[in-house]
Design a protein around this motif. Structure first.
Motif, PDB file in Angstrom:
ATOM      1  N   GLU B 125       0.839  -1.205   0.000  1.00  0.00           N
ATOM      2  CA  GLU B 125       0.000   0.000   0.000  1.00  0.00           C
ATOM      3  C   GLU B 125       0.874   1.255   0.000  1.00  0.00           C
ATOM      4  OE1 GLU B 125      -3.718   1.191  -0.457  1.00  0.00           O
ATOM      5  OE2 GLU B 125      -3.098  -0.896  -0.305  1.00  0.00           O
ATOM      6  N   ILE B 126       1.910   1.253   0.837  1.00  0.00           N
ATOM      7  CA  ILE B 126       2.768   2.441   0.953  1.00  0.00           C
ATOM      8  C   ILE B 126       3.604   2.613  -0.311  1.00  0.00           C
ATOM      9  CG2 ILE B 126       4.575   3.572   2.331  1.00  0.00           C
ATOM     10  CD1 ILE B 126       1.931   3.308   3.851  1.00  0.00           C
ATOM     11  N   ILE B 127       4.010   1.487  -0.917  1.00  0.00           N
ATOM     12  CA  ILE B 127       4.763   1.593  -2.176  1.00  0.00           C
ATOM     13  C   ILE B 127       3.891   2.299  -3.217  1.00  0.00           C
ATOM     14  CG2 ILE B 127       5.681   0.244  -4.119  1.00  0.00           C
ATOM     15  CD1 ILE B 127       6.825  -1.719  -2.062  1.00  0.00           C
ATOM     16  N   LYS B 128       2.601   1.938  -3.237  1.00  0.00           N
ATOM     17  CA  LYS B 128       1.670   2.587  -4.174  1.00  0.00           C
ATOM     18  C   LYS B 128       1.565   4.085  -3.890  1.00  0.00           C
ATOM     19  CE  LYS B 128      -1.406  -1.192  -4.819  1.00  0.00           C
ATOM     20  NZ  LYS B 128      -2.633  -1.690  -4.184  1.00  0.00           N
ATOM     21  N   LEU B 129       1.504   4.420  -2.596  1.00  0.00           N
ATOM     22  CA  LEU B 129       1.348   5.828  -2.229  1.00  0.00           C
ATOM     23  C   LEU B 129       2.629   6.628  -2.450  1.00  0.00           C
ATOM     24  CD1 LEU B 129      -0.672   5.428   1.100  1.00  0.00           C
ATOM     25  CD2 LEU B 129      -1.548   6.291  -1.062  1.00  0.00           C
ATOM     26  N   GLY B 130       3.759   5.930  -2.449  1.00  0.00           N
ATOM     27  CA  GLY B 130       5.046   6.602  -2.671  1.00  0.00           C
ATOM     28  C   GLY B 130       5.600   7.201  -1.393  1.00  0.00           C
ATOM     29  N   PRO B 131       6.816   7.783  -1.481  1.00  0.00           N
ATOM     30  CA  PRO B 131       7.438   8.361  -0.281  1.00  0.00           C
ATOM     31  C   PRO B 131       6.598   9.520   0.247  1.00  0.00           C
ATOM     32  CG  PRO B 131       8.922   8.469  -2.194  1.00  0.00           C
ATOM     33  CD  PRO B 131       7.625   7.955  -2.691  1.00  0.00           C
ATOM     34  N   TYR B 132       6.639   9.699   1.571  1.00  0.00           N
ATOM     35  CA  TYR B 132       5.814  10.748   2.168  1.00  0.00           C
ATOM     36  C   TYR B 132       6.598  12.052   2.225  1.00  0.00           C
ATOM     37  CZ  TYR B 132       1.881  12.370   5.008  1.00  0.00           C
ATOM     38  OH  TYR B 132       0.778  13.013   5.480  1.00  0.00           O
ATOM     39  N   ASP B 133       7.077  12.465   1.051  1.00  0.00           N
ATOM     40  CA  ASP B 133       7.946  13.644   1.005  1.00  0.00           C
ATOM     41  C   ASP B 133       7.253  14.909   1.464  1.00  0.00           C
ATOM     42  OD1 ASP B 133      10.103  12.253   0.245  1.00  0.00           O
ATOM     43  OD2 ASP B 133       9.813  12.553  -1.918  1.00  0.00           O
ATOM     44  N   SER B 134       5.940  15.000   1.167  1.00  0.00           N
ATOM     45  CA  SER B 134       5.257  16.247   1.506  1.00  0.00           C
ATOM     46  C   SER B 134       5.312  16.502   3.012  1.00  0.00           C
ATOM     47  CB  SER B 134       3.811  16.204   1.026  1.00  0.00           C
ATOM     48  OG  SER B 134       3.187  15.052   1.551  1.00  0.00           O
ATOM     49  N   TYR B 135       5.364  15.437   3.808  1.00  0.00           N
ATOM     50  CA  TYR B 135       5.470  15.638   5.256  1.00  0.00           C
ATOM     51  C   TYR B 135       6.927  15.759   5.682  1.00  0.00           C
ATOM     52  CZ  TYR B 135       3.781  15.475  10.048  1.00  0.00           C
ATOM     53  OH  TYR B 135       3.464  15.801  11.335  1.00  0.00           O
ATOM     54  N   HIS B 136       7.780  14.862   5.104  1.00  0.00           N
ATOM     55  CA  HIS B 136       9.201  14.882   5.498  1.00  0.00           C
ATOM     56  C   HIS B 136       9.831  16.247   5.273  1.00  0.00           C
ATOM     57  CE1 HIS B 136       9.219  10.349   4.350  1.00  0.00           C
ATOM     58  NE2 HIS B 136       8.597  10.586   5.485  1.00  0.00           N
ATOM     59  N   LYS B 137       9.452  16.865   4.144  1.00  0.00           N
ATOM     60  CA  LYS B 137      10.139  18.113   3.778  1.00  0.00           C
ATOM     61  C   LYS B 137       9.539  19.330   4.483  1.00  0.00           C
ATOM     62  CE  LYS B 137      11.735  16.326  -0.605  1.00  0.00           C
ATOM     63  NZ  LYS B 137      11.268  16.060  -1.970  1.00  0.00           N
ATOM     64  N   LEU B 138       8.483  19.045   5.241  1.00  0.00           N
ATOM     65  CA  LEU B 138       7.826  20.130   5.942  1.00  0.00           C
ATOM     66  C   LEU B 138       8.763  20.658   7.029  1.00  0.00           C
ATOM     67  CD1 LEU B 138       4.867  21.102   5.592  1.00  0.00           C
ATOM     68  CD2 LEU B 138       4.334  19.796   7.629  1.00  0.00           C
ATOM     69  N   SER B 139       9.083  21.917   6.985  1.00  0.00           N
ATOM     70  CA  SER B 139       9.939  22.453   8.044  1.00  0.00           C
ATOM     71  C   SER B 139       9.095  23.351   8.942  1.00  0.00           C
ATOM     72  CB  SER B 139      11.090  23.245   7.434  1.00  0.00           C
ATOM     73  OG  SER B 139      10.552  24.379   6.788  1.00  0.00           O
ATOM     74  N   THR B 140       9.665  23.710  10.042  1.00  0.00           N
ATOM     75  CA  THR B 140       8.968  24.580  10.986  1.00  0.00           C
ATOM     76  C   THR B 140       8.614  25.883  10.275  1.00  0.00           C
ATOM     77  OG1 THR B 140      10.799  23.830  12.324  1.00  0.00           O
ATOM     78  CG2 THR B 140       9.083  25.055  13.448  1.00  0.00           C
ATOM     79  N   GLN B 141       9.533  26.283   9.394  1.00  0.00           N
ATOM     80  CA  GLN B 141       9.337  27.531   8.672  1.00  0.00           C
ATOM     81  C   GLN B 141       8.034  27.469   7.859  1.00  0.00           C
ATOM     82  OE1 GLN B 141      11.471  29.851   9.584  1.00  0.00           O
ATOM     83  NE2 GLN B 141      10.016  31.226   8.570  1.00  0.00           N
ATOM     84  N   ASP B 142       7.830  26.313   7.193  1.00  0.00           N
ATOM     85  CA  ASP B 142       6.632  26.157   6.355  1.00  0.00           C
ATOM     86  C   ASP B 142       5.376  26.326   7.197  1.00  0.00           C
ATOM     87  OD1 ASP B 142       8.164  25.623   4.189  1.00  0.00           O
ATOM     88  OD2 ASP B 142       8.178  23.445   4.527  1.00  0.00           O
ATOM     89  N   ILE B 143       5.420  25.725   8.394  1.00  0.00           N
ATOM     90  CA  ILE B 143       4.227  25.761   9.239  1.00  0.00           C
ATOM     91  C   ILE B 143       3.943  27.201   9.652  1.00  0.00           C
ATOM     92  CG2 ILE B 143       3.241  24.960  11.442  1.00  0.00           C
ATOM     93  CD1 ILE B 143       5.060  22.448  11.073  1.00  0.00           C
ATOM     94  N   LEU B 144       5.003  27.924   9.971  1.00  0.00           N
ATOM     95  CA  LEU B 144       4.821  29.293  10.430  1.00  0.00           C
ATOM     96  C   LEU B 144       4.273  30.181   9.316  1.00  0.00           C
ATOM     97  CD1 LEU B 144       7.975  29.784  12.690  1.00  0.00           C
ATOM     98  CD2 LEU B 144       5.606  29.435  13.397  1.00  0.00           C
ATOM     99  N   GLU B 145       4.694  29.864   8.088  1.00  0.00           N
ATOM    100  CA  GLU B 145       4.202  30.668   6.975  1.00  0.00           C
ATOM    101  C   GLU B 145       2.743  30.321   6.726  1.00  0.00           C
ATOM    102  OE1 GLU B 145       6.817  29.742   3.839  1.00  0.00           O
ATOM    103  OE2 GLU B 145       8.451  30.957   4.653  1.00  0.00           O
TER     104      GLU B 145
END
Lengths: 666, 145
Positions: B125-145
Motif C-alpha cells: 500500500e505504501i509503495i503505491k502511495l510513494g514516499p511521504y515527502d510532503s510531510y518529510h520536507k515540511l519544516s517549521t518555517q513552512d508551518i509558520l508561513e
C-alpha cells in the motif's frame, strides 16, 4: 559519557545464515556512545555470558545491548549476567534480530540494514535507561477459592493441608457442585456422592478453611500477593451459629411446590430448604422469592417450629472483606437445557430430558429414588434413545468444540439403564466415540458388548410426538445413510457443556480473560494450563473448558501446588517497570496540574490523590500519586497525561522518542 | 517506483502483537524487511505524538497493533488506544496527514501469519502511495508561513 557494549549473537546459524553478524558488529562499534562491540556464536551459552560479564568489567560499560533473540526469550538471562558483573540489570536491552529479522527475511542488504537499525535503536534506548531496583511486596498467605465443586474442594483441601489459610466462596447454599448431582461415575461406576461427601465434610471441618456458602464475590482489588476481596454473603434468613440442622422448618413449611433446582425441576422443595440431604453446611436457606411471609407478610410457621430460634426474617446481605494472596477460580460449567433445540421440540416434550436430569433420575437419592421413569406418566421406558453431541461440535449452534464428557457419560447412562431396566433397549446416536482416557475405551466397549447398547453412527434430525411415543428420526451413516426411525419412550440429550452463568462478570471483576465461549483463558495452552494472564489468579476445573472429574481434580491440585509455591516465601519480587509522576523542587513540586485524567483510565486503581501541604497544614497543591504496589506498568496514564508529568520506567518518553529518532535518521 | 523501499514503523504492544511477531519468526513466515518494530508495554501507552514524530523523522507508513478487544493484558489499554485513534484520525484529517499511511489493527500472540499479512499489505500500500515527502520536507518555517 555513556559506554555501551553491543553483543551480536549468531545463534548458531539461526541469525548468521541471514544476517552478516560481523558487519553489524563493525557498524555498531561506530555508533556514538558504543565503547565495545563484538559478535559471538552463542551469546546465551556459558562462555557467551562470561564474554558479556568480562566485557562489562573490562570496558567499564554503562549499559549493554544484546542483539539476539526475542527479549521474551532471554532478557532474564542477560539481566542476570549484568547483575553478576555488577551492572544494574535494567541497563540491559535486547535487539531482536532473530524472530523479527533473520527468521522472517531473506539474506541481503536490506535485512542487514534492518539488523543495524534495530541495534542502533536499542543503543539509543539503553543510553537513557535508568538503574532500577526490583520491588519487593509482601504476600498474604491466604488463598481464595471461588466455587465449591469438586475442583474447588480439591484445591482448598490441598492448600489447607500445605498449612495455608483458605477462604472458599460458593454461590449455592451447599458446596458439592455438579458432582454431587451425579449418580455414578465413569469408568468405575462408583457412587459419586459416596466419594464426594466425605471430601465436603473435610472442607467444613478443616480449621484452615473458612467457608462462605450462599455467597458471591462482589469485587476484587489489588494484585498478586495482596488482593482485597469483598464477598457478598446473601441473607440465608437463618442464624448459622444457632441452627442445628434438625430440618423441622423444612418439613413444616407450607410451600411445597417449588421446582427443586438440585433435581433440575424434576422434584419439588419447600421455601425453606437445604438443596440435598448431604448438604454442607447442613443449614437451610429461605428462598425469599417464594416464601409466603416475604410475599404476603404472613406465615412464619418455620419460626414457630424452630427450637433453637435460629430463623432471622430481618437478616440482611453481609459484605465480608478478606485479604488474600492468591485466587483460584473453580466456578465450573453448566449444561445447555433441552429448550435450546428446536429440532427436538424446544423442551416442550416432557419425556425428552438432558443428561444431568438422567443423572438425577438414576441416582438413589433422586426424585424417583433411582428408578428410570418417564417424567410424563411415570411408566418405565422400554425403548430409550440417547443423542450424543446435542449442540456440541455444531458450528450452526455456535458451539464448535467437543464437550468431552458426553461420550463417556452416555455410555454410562446406557449401562445404568440396562442395569435398571433389564428388558429395555438403549439406542445411542453418535458422531464419533471419543473415549480417550485410562479405562475409558474399555468402558464404552463394555456398554456395547456386555450391556448391548445399540450404537448408531449418525445424527438425529428431528423428534416429534405420536400416540404418546417419541418418534426419533435419524440416519445411520454406516448403513448407506439409511433413515432410521425409532419409536422411543424416552429421549436423553447429551447436551453441550457450556460456561457457567456469570462467567463474564466474574472475569471482569478479576481482570482475567475468557474465550468466545466465555470459558476462562489459561496463560499458555500447554505450559501454563492452570495460570491466568493475571499473576496470582489460577484456574481449575470445567470453568476453563469441559473437563471430567479426574482432570478437574488434577488441575485443582496443580493450582494448589502453584499457590503453595507462591506462599513459600513472605516476599515477592516484582519488575520495577512502572509509572511515576515527576517531582521537582518547591514551589512547583511537580509539573502535574492535578487534572486527574489519569485516574479513570488506570485499570488497577493505582492512581491516588496526594495533597501537598505547608507546615500550617494549608493545601498547596493536589498531585497524582502512583502506588508502586498496584501499578502493573501498562502506561495508559502516560499517554493520557496532558502535562507529560507521568512517565514509565523501561518505556520513558525519552527512550521511545529516541528510538523512533534513531530508527529513521540513519 | 519499484526501487522505492518505504520505511514503516510498527508500534506494538508487548503481550499480543510483539509475541505474535515472535510467532511469525518461529513459524518462519517471510515478510518485507521494511518494517521496524518498536515495543511498548501496551497500546494504551502509545502517545500518538510519536506517530507525527515518526512521520517527521522520515517514516512513510505506520502500523499500530495490539491485543484484540477484551484480550488486553491490562484489561482495557487497547480500548483507550482505539478511542484515541478515532480522535487522532480526525486531527490527522484536519492537519492534512494522510491517514491511509496509518494502519491500526489487532494481532494476537497466536496470529503469526496475520502479522506477516499486515506488514506485507501495508508495505504494498505504501509503495503505491510513494514516499511521504510532503510531510518529510515540511519544516517549521513552512508551518509558520
Amino acid at each position: 559519557m555513556a559506554r555501551i557494549g553491543v553483543f551480536i549473537c549468531h545463534c548458531g546459524e539461526n541469525i548468521s545464515a541471514t544476517v552478516d553478524c560481523p558487519k553489524v558488529s563493525e557498524v555498531a562499534a561506530k555508533f556514538p556512545g558504543v565503547a565495545y562491540s563484538v559478535d559471538y556464536k552463542y551469546m546465551c551459552s556459558d562462555p557467551g555470558q562470561s564474554l558479556v560479564v568480562n566485557a562489562i568489567k573490562e570496558h567499564k560499560l554503562t549499559g549493554i545491548v544484546v542483539s539476539a533473540c526475542s527479549p521474551r526469550m532471554h532478557e532474564p538471562t542477560f539481566r542476570r549476567a549484568c547483575a553478576e558483573a555488577g551492572l544494574n540489570p535494567y541497563l540491559c536491552e535486547m535487539a531482536n534480530i532473530r524472530e523479527h529479522c533473520s527468521w522472517v527475511h531473506e539474506k541481503g542488504d536490506r535485512t542487514d540494514q534492518k539488523a543495524i537499525d534495530v541495534v542502533r535503536m536499542m543503543v539509543e534506548k539503553v543510553k537513557r535507561n535508568n538503574a532500577l531496583m526490583s520491588i519487593k511486596v509482601p504476600v498474604t498467605k491466604t488463598a481464595l477459592v471461588i466455587g465449591g465443586g469438586v475442583a474447588g474442594i480439591q484445591a482448598a483441601l490441598d492448600i489447607a493441608n500445605a498449612g495455608h489459610k483458605v477462604v472458599m466462596v460458593e454461590r449455592e447454599p451447599s458446596i458439592g457442585g455438579h458432582m454431587s448431582q451425579l449418580s455414578e461415575t465413569f469408568p468405575t461406576l462408583d457412587c459419586s456422592q459416596c466419594i464426594l461427601t466425605p471430601r465436603m465434610v473435610e472442607v467444613a471441618q478443616n480449621p484452615n478453611i473458612t467457608l462462605y456458602t450462599y455467597a458471591e464475590v462482589e469485587s476484587v482489588e489489588g494484585f498478586v500477593g495482596n488482593f482485597n476481596v469483598k464477598i457478598r454473603k446473601k441473607a440465608k434468613s437463618i442464624d448459622e451459629t444457632l441452627c442445628n440442622g434438625c430440618g423441622m422448618c423444612t418439613t413444616k413449611c407450607p410451600q411445597k411446590k417449588i421446582p427443586n433446582e438440585f433435581e433440575l425441576g424434576m422434584g419439588n422443595r419447600p421455601a425453606i430448604y437445604v438443596p440435598f440431604p448431604q448438604a454442607v453446611p447442613n443449614v437451610p436457606v429461605i428462598d425469599r422469592l417464594n416464601c409466603t411471609y416475604y410475599k404476603n407478610g404472613k406465615c412464619k410457621i418455620c419460626e414457630k417450629f424452630c427450637q433453637p430460634k435460629a430463623i432471622r426474617f430481618d437478616q440482611e446481605d453481609e459484605i465480608i472483606e478478606v485479604a488474600v494472596g492468591a485466587i483460584s477460580i473453580c466456578t465450573g460449567f453448566d449444561v445447555k437445557k433441552t429448550d435450546f433445540f428446536p429440532e427436538y421440540g424446544y423442551g416442550k416434550h416432557k419425556d425428552i430430558i438432558d443428561g444431568l436430569q438422567f443423572e438425577r433420575m438414576a441416582s438413589a437419592s433422586g426424585p424417583t429414588l433411582g428408578a428410570i421413569r418417564r417424567p410424563s406418566d411415570g411408566a418405565e421406558p422400554k425403548k430409550i434413545v440417547f443423542v450424543a453431541c446435542a449442540g456440541s461440535r455444531d458450528p450452526a449452534k455456535g458451539i464448535e468444540y467437543c464437550s468431552k464428557i458426553c461420550c463417556m457419560y452416555t455410555a454410562k447412562h446406557a449401562i445404568l439403564y440396562k442395569h435398571k431396566v433389564h428388558d429395555g433397549t438403549a439406542y445411542i446416536f453418535y458422531m464419533d466415540i471419543r473415549a480417550a482416557g485410562k479405562n475409558y475405551d474399555e468402558f464404552t466397549r463394555r456398554a456395547i458388548e456386555e450391556d448391548n447398547a445399540q450404537y448408531i453412527r449418525g445424527r438425529v434430525s428431528s423428534i416429534y410426538e405420536r400416540d404418546g411415543k417419541l418418534i426419533v428420526i435419524g440416519t445411520d451413516t454406516l448403513m448407506n445413510h439409511e433413515t432410521v426411525e425409532i419409536e422411543a419412550d424416552m429421549v436423553v440429550l447429551a447436551t453441550a457443556g457450556v460456561a457457567n452463568q456469570g462467567a463474564e462478570e466474574l472475569a471482569q471483576k478479576l481482570h482475567v480473560s475468557y474465550d468466545q465461549h466465555r470459558f476462562f483463558s489459561e496463560a499458555h495452552p500447554k505450559l501454563k494450563p492452570v495460570e491466568t494472564n493475571t499473576a496470582g489468579i489460577y484456574l481449575a476445573g470445567a470453568c476453563q473448558s469441559p473437563k471430567d472429574i479426574p482432570e478437574s481434580v488434577a488441575a485443582a491440585s496443580g493450582v494448589a501446588g502453584k499457590i503453595s509455591c507462591l506462599f513459600s516465601s513472605s516476599e515477592l519480587t516484582r519488575e520495577p517497570l512502572i509509572a511515576f509522576v515527576d517531582r521537582i523542587a518547591a514551589p512547583d513540586y511537580s509539573s502535574c496540574t492535578g487534572c486527574f485524567l489519569c485516574q479513570p483510565v488506570c485499570p488497577y486503581n493505582a492512581i491516588e490523590k496526594e495533597d501537598i501541604k505547608d507546615r500550617a497544614g494549608n493545601l498547596i497543591k493536589s498531585l497524582a500519586y502512583i502506588n508502586p504496589g498496584l501499578c502493573q506498568g501498562c502506561g495508559t496514564c502516560v499517554a493520557i497525561c496532558k502535562s507529560k508529568s507521568i512517565d514509565i520506567d523501561g518505556y520513558t518518553n525519552q527512550q521511545m522518542y529516541s528510538e523512533v529518532d534513531a530508527l529513521l535518521n540513519s | 517506483m519499484s526501487e522505492f523501499q518505504p520505511k514503516i514503523v510498527a508500534f506494538v504492544c508487548n503481550w499480543c502483537t510483539y509475541a505474535g511477531a515472535d510467532l511469525t519468526g518461529t513459524s518462519r513466515i517471510k515478510y518485507s524487511p521494511n518494517v521496524r518494530i518498536v515495543r511498548f508495554p501496551c497500546t494504551g501507552r502509545i502517545d500518538y505524538m510519536l506517530l507525527t514524530k515518526a512521520f517527521a523523522s522520515g517514516a512513510d507508513g505506520i502500523i499500530v497493533s495490539g491485543c484484540h478487544p477484551n484480550d488486553c493484558h491490562y484489561t482495557s489499554g487497547n480500548f483507550y488506544a482505539r478511542r484515541r485513534w478515532i480522535v487522532f484520525k480526525k486531527l490527522c484529517d484536519f492537519m492534512g496527514i494522510d491517514t491511509r499511511r496509518i494502519v491500526f489493527s489487532w494481532v494476537s500472540a497466536a496470529e503469526g501469519s496475520k502479522w506477516a499479512d499486515i506488514v506485507n499489505t501495508t508495505n504494498e500500500e505504501i509503495i503505491k502511495l510513494g514516499p511521504y515527502d510532503s510531510y518529510h520536507k515540511l519544516s517549521t518555517q513552512d508551518i509558520l508561513e
